[in-house]
Design a protein around this motif. Structure first.
Motif, short mmCIF file in Angstrom:
data_model
loop_
_atom_site.label_atom_id
_atom_site.label_comp_id
_atom_site.label_asym_id
_atom_site.label_seq_id
_atom_site.Cartn_x
_atom_site.Cartn_y
_atom_site.Cartn_z
N TYR A 2 0.84 -1.18 0.00
CA TYR A 2 0.00 0.00 0.00
C TYR A 2 0.88 1.24 0.00
O TYR A 2 1.91 1.29 0.68
CB TYR A 2 -0.91 0.03 1.23
CG TYR A 2 -2.05 -0.95 1.12
CD1 TYR A 2 -3.20 -0.62 0.41
CD2 TYR A 2 -1.97 -2.20 1.70
CE1 TYR A 2 -4.25 -1.52 0.28
CE2 TYR A 2 -3.01 -3.11 1.58
CZ TYR A 2 -4.14 -2.76 0.88
OH TYR A 2 -5.18 -3.65 0.75
N ASP A 4 0.56 5.75 -0.04
CA ASP A 4 -0.33 6.88 0.18
C ASP A 4 -0.41 7.70 -1.09
O ASP A 4 0.61 8.13 -1.63
CB ASP A 4 0.19 7.74 1.34
CG ASP A 4 -0.73 8.91 1.61
OD1 ASP A 4 -0.55 9.96 0.97
OD2 ASP A 4 -1.65 8.76 2.43
N LYS A 9 -5.10 5.16 0.92
CA LYS A 9 -4.28 3.96 0.76
C LYS A 9 -4.62 3.32 -0.57
O LYS A 9 -5.77 3.00 -0.82
CB LYS A 9 -4.59 2.96 1.87
CG LYS A 9 -3.69 3.01 3.03
CD LYS A 9 -3.96 1.95 4.09
CE LYS A 9 -4.96 0.89 3.76
NZ LYS A 9 -5.18 -0.08 4.79
N TRP A 11 -3.31 0.31 -3.50
CA TRP A 11 -2.53 -0.90 -3.66
C TRP A 11 -1.76 -0.90 -4.98
O TRP A 11 -2.33 -0.65 -6.03
CB TRP A 11 -3.45 -2.12 -3.63
CG TRP A 11 -2.76 -3.41 -3.88
CD1 TRP A 11 -2.72 -4.10 -5.06
CD2 TRP A 11 -1.99 -4.17 -2.97
NE1 TRP A 11 -1.97 -5.25 -4.92
CE2 TRP A 11 -1.50 -5.30 -3.64
CE3 TRP A 11 -1.64 -3.99 -1.62
CZ2 TRP A 11 -0.70 -6.26 -3.02
CZ3 TRP A 11 -0.85 -4.95 -1.01
CH2 TRP A 11 -0.39 -6.07 -1.71
N SER A 63 -7.74 -1.29 -3.11
CA SER A 63 -7.70 0.12 -2.69
C SER A 63 -9.07 0.61 -2.22
O SER A 63 -9.23 1.79 -1.90
CB SER A 63 -7.24 1.01 -3.86
OG SER A 63 -5.91 0.69 -4.23
#
Length: 84
Positions: A2, A4, A9, A11, A63
């Protein structure tokens, strides 16, 4: 893993045989269902030529965040995510 992106968050999966290979960014074509569960089946054949990055975009696949379900997914929002 993950990462930012714009405070969310999201993926990504990174793999390949040589870190010096060019990067191939695979987007599932959202908004809509992500393809992260099956990406590797067809993207792995590119891993000898590219460093492959697959990305579940905002609120799709891995996500997905229920707390963001009220956010309207727009082209502009996705484009802002991609610039971060």
């Amino acid at each position: 893993m993950y990462i930012d992106v714009n405070g969310t968050k999201q993926w990504i999966h990174i793999y390949g045989e040589d870190i010096d290979n060019p990067v191939l960014l695979y987007l599932h074509g959202g908004p809509g269902p992500a393809t992260s569960d099956i990406d590797y089946a067809f993207t792995r054949k590119w891993a000898d030529v590219y460093t492959v990055v697959t990305w579940d975009q905002r609120n799709c696949g891995k996500s997905y965040e229920a707390k963001q379900k009220c956010i309207v997914l727009t082209r502009e929002l996705f484009m802002t995510d991609e610039r971060k």
